[in-house]
Scaffold this motif. Structure first.
Motif, PDB file in Angstrom:
ATOM      1  N   GLU A 186      -2.334  11.600  -4.550  1.00 35.82           N
ATOM      2  CA  GLU A 186      -1.346  10.278  -5.033  1.00 35.82           C
ATOM      3  C   GLU A 186      -1.644   9.972  -3.686  1.00 35.82           C
ATOM      4  O   GLU A 186      -1.410  10.567  -2.020  1.00 35.82           O
ATOM      5  CB  GLU A 186       0.603  10.880  -5.065  1.00 35.82           C
ATOM      6  N   ARG A 187      -2.235   8.081  -3.225  1.00 33.93           N
ATOM      7  CA  ARG A 187      -1.983   7.377  -1.947  1.00 33.93           C
ATOM      8  C   ARG A 187      -0.695   6.165  -2.449  1.00 33.93           C
ATOM      9  O   ARG A 187      -0.589   5.744  -3.084  1.00 33.93           O
ATOM     10  CB  ARG A 187      -3.179   6.774  -2.520  1.00 33.93           C
ATOM     11  N   ARG A 188      -0.224   6.038  -1.868  1.00 35.96           N
ATOM     12  CA  ARG A 188       0.959   5.503  -1.423  1.00 35.96           C
ATOM     13  C   ARG A 188       0.840   4.330  -0.326  1.00 35.96           C
ATOM     14  O   ARG A 188       0.723   4.669   1.133  1.00 35.96           O
ATOM     15  CB  ARG A 188       2.358   5.406  -1.310  1.00 35.96           C
ATOM     16  N   HIS A 189       0.441   3.080  -0.687  1.00 39.20           N
ATOM     17  CA  HIS A 189      -0.062   1.612  -0.089  1.00 39.20           C
ATOM     18  C   HIS A 189       0.054   1.156   0.861  1.00 39.20           C
ATOM     19  O   HIS A 189       0.393   0.845   1.794  1.00 39.20           O
ATOM     20  CB  HIS A 189      -0.695   1.081  -1.428  1.00 39.20           C
ATOM     21  N   SER A 190       2.088   1.878   0.391  1.00 39.12           N
ATOM     22  CA  SER A 190       2.919   0.474   1.175  1.00 39.12           C
ATOM     23  C   SER A 190       2.902   2.039   3.235  1.00 39.12           C
ATOM     24  O   SER A 190       3.303   0.723   3.473  1.00 39.12           O
ATOM     25  CB  SER A 190       4.126   0.662   0.610  1.00 39.12           C
ATOM     26  N   GLU A 191       2.691   2.480   2.392  1.00 36.94           N
ATOM     27  CA  GLU A 191       2.642   3.765   3.533  1.00 36.94           C
ATOM     28  C   GLU A 191       1.375   3.717   4.267  1.00 36.94           C
ATOM     29  O   GLU A 191       1.093   5.142   5.426  1.00 36.94           O
ATOM     30  CB  GLU A 191       2.903   5.178   3.315  1.00 36.94           C
ATOM     31  N   GLY A 192       0.424   2.782   3.773  1.00 36.88           N
ATOM     32  CA  GLY A 192      -0.793   2.821   4.317  1.00 36.88           C
ATOM     33  C   GLY A 192      -1.873   3.565   3.460  1.00 36.88           C
ATOM     34  O   GLY A 192      -2.286   4.568   3.043  1.00 36.88           O
ATOM     35  N   PRO A 193      -3.492   3.016   4.617  1.00 36.69           N
ATOM     36  CA  PRO A 193      -5.045   3.518   3.497  1.00 36.69           C
ATOM     37  C   PRO A 193      -4.625   5.111   2.985  1.00 36.69           C
ATOM     38  O   PRO A 193      -5.205   5.964   3.179  1.00 36.69           O
ATOM     39  CB  PRO A 193      -5.584   2.263   3.755  1.00 36.69           C
ATOM     40  N   GLN A 194      -3.954   5.862   5.391  1.00 39.24           N
ATOM     41  CA  GLN A 194      -4.550   6.476   5.340  1.00 39.24           C
ATOM     42  C   GLN A 194      -3.626   7.898   4.373  1.00 39.24           C
ATOM     43  O   GLN A 194      -3.824   8.801   4.656  1.00 39.24           O
ATOM     44  CB  GLN A 194      -4.509   7.031   6.743  1.00 39.24           C
ATOM     45  N   HIS A 195      -2.268   7.335   4.072  1.00 40.56           N
ATOM     46  CA  HIS A 195      -1.433   8.104   3.548  1.00 40.56           C
ATOM     47  C   HIS A 195      -1.805   8.475   2.390  1.00 40.56           C
ATOM     48  O   HIS A 195      -2.198   8.202   1.209  1.00 40.56           O
ATOM     49  CB  HIS A 195       0.088   7.092   3.019  1.00 40.56           C
ATOM     50  N   VAL A 196      -2.632  10.586   2.536  1.00 43.54           N
ATOM     51  CA  VAL A 196      -2.320  11.043   0.597  1.00 43.54           C
ATOM     52  C   VAL A 196      -1.326  11.835   0.911  1.00 43.54           C
ATOM     53  O   VAL A 196      -1.105  12.852   2.018  1.00 43.54           O
ATOM     54  CB  VAL A 196      -4.004  11.967   1.392  1.00 43.54           C
ATOM     55  N   GLU A 197      -0.995  12.855  -0.079  1.00 43.44           N
ATOM     56  CA  GLU A 197      -0.379  13.707  -0.641  1.00 43.44           C
ATOM     57  C   GLU A 197      -0.470  14.572  -1.743  1.00 43.44           C
ATOM     58  O   GLU A 197      -0.908  13.817  -2.958  1.00 43.44           O
ATOM     59  CB  GLU A 197       0.961  13.374  -1.021  1.00 43.44           C
ATOM     60  N   ILE A 198      -1.208  15.394  -1.536  1.00 39.45           N
ATOM     61  CA  ILE A 198      -1.915  16.813  -2.914  1.00 39.45           C
ATOM     62  C   ILE A 198      -1.077  17.029  -2.911  1.00 39.45           C
ATOM     63  O   ILE A 198       0.184  17.615  -2.688  1.00 39.45           O
ATOM     64  CB  ILE A 198      -3.114  17.812  -1.935  1.00 39.45           C
ATOM     65  N   ILE A 199      -0.733  16.739  -4.399  1.00 46.15           N
ATOM     66  CA  ILE A 199      -0.053  17.035  -5.529  1.00 46.15           C
ATOM     67  C   ILE A 199      -0.410  18.708  -6.134  1.00 46.15           C
ATOM     68  O   ILE A 199      -0.052  19.840  -6.374  1.00 46.15           O
ATOM     69  CB  ILE A 199       0.304  15.931  -6.560  1.00 46.15           C
ATOM     70  N   ALA A 200      -1.802  18.637  -6.631  1.00 48.01           N
ATOM     71  CA  ALA A 200      -1.902  19.923  -7.400  1.00 48.01           C
ATOM     72  C   ALA A 200      -3.393  20.569  -7.563  1.00 48.01           C
ATOM     73  O   ALA A 200      -3.954  18.982  -6.454  1.00 48.01           O
ATOM     74  CB  ALA A 200      -1.573  19.965  -9.000  1.00 48.01           C
ATOM     75  N   GLN A 201      -4.060  21.240  -7.225  1.00 48.08           N
ATOM     76  CA  GLN A 201      -5.176  21.597  -7.664  1.00 48.08           C
ATOM     77  C   GLN A 201      -6.066  21.878  -9.115  1.00 48.08           C
ATOM     78  O   GLN A 201      -4.372  22.674  -9.838  1.00 48.08           O
ATOM     79  CB  GLN A 201      -5.967  22.845  -6.942  1.00 48.08           C
ATOM     80  N   ALA A 202      -6.987  21.835  -9.642  1.00 46.24           N
ATOM     81  CA  ALA A 202      -7.815  21.836 -11.158  1.00 46.24           C
ATOM     82  C   ALA A 202      -8.281  22.808  -9.897  1.00 46.24           C
ATOM     83  O   ALA A 202      -9.356  22.394  -9.975  1.00 46.24           O
ATOM     84  CB  ALA A 202      -8.384  20.372 -11.328  1.00 46.24           C
ATOM     85  N   LEU A 203      -8.734  24.209 -11.337  1.00 44.52           N
ATOM     86  CA  LEU A 203     -10.334  25.143 -10.523  1.00 44.52           C
ATOM     87  C   LEU A 203     -11.179  25.085 -11.192  1.00 44.52           C
ATOM     88  O   LEU A 203     -12.448  25.655 -10.586  1.00 44.52           O
ATOM     89  CB  LEU A 203      -8.911  27.011 -10.317  1.00 44.52           C
ATOM     90  N   SER A 204     -10.916  24.352 -12.111  1.00 41.50           N
ATOM     91  CA  SER A 204     -12.521  24.057 -12.783  1.00 41.50           C
ATOM     92  C   SER A 204     -13.049  22.666 -13.813  1.00 41.50           C
ATOM     93  O   SER A 204     -11.691  22.169 -13.626  1.00 41.50           O
ATOM     94  CB  SER A 204     -12.240  25.371 -14.526  1.00 41.50           C
ATOM     95  N   GLU A 205     -13.839  22.551 -13.840  1.00 42.52           N
ATOM     96  CA  GLU A 205     -14.059  21.190 -14.386  1.00 42.52           C
ATOM     97  C   GLU A 205     -13.627  20.778 -15.771  1.00 42.52           C
ATOM     98  O   GLU A 205     -13.366  19.746 -15.590  1.00 42.52           O
ATOM     99  CB  GLU A 205     -15.888  21.126 -14.425  1.00 42.52           C
TER     100      GLU A 205
END
Length: 75
Positions: free
Chosen positions: A43-62
């Motif tokens: 997720e990117r929260r635009h109010s926290e700047g363009p550099q804000h990234v929070e990783i939520i989950a990993q998908a292990l396959s295509e």
């Protein structure tokens, strides 16, 4: 294998992304990622700047990434 990038706007402030992680995205998240393979929901929260990234989950396959894309109605 081709790399895909999907996203969907949640509201005016937040966007969900489903894509492989780059070193830059990992650094922006400030999170530790043991295995950067596969696709990640973040997720990117635009109010926290363009550099804000929070990783939520990993998908292990295509296939898992495409299922998440469909469930979350991403384009």
């Amino acid at each position: 294998m081709a790399e895909f990038y999907f996203s969907v706007s949640i509201d005016n402030n937040r966007t969900l992304h489903l894509a492989p992680l780059t070193d830059r995205l990992i650094a922006q998240s400030g999170q530790e990622v043991a295995d950067a393979g596969g696709y990640f929901l973040f997720e990117r929260r635009h109010s926290e700047g363009p550099q804000h990234v929070e990783i939520i989950a990993q998908a292990l396959s295509e296939e898992a990434a495409f299922r998440l894309r469909d469930i979350l109605a991403m384009t």
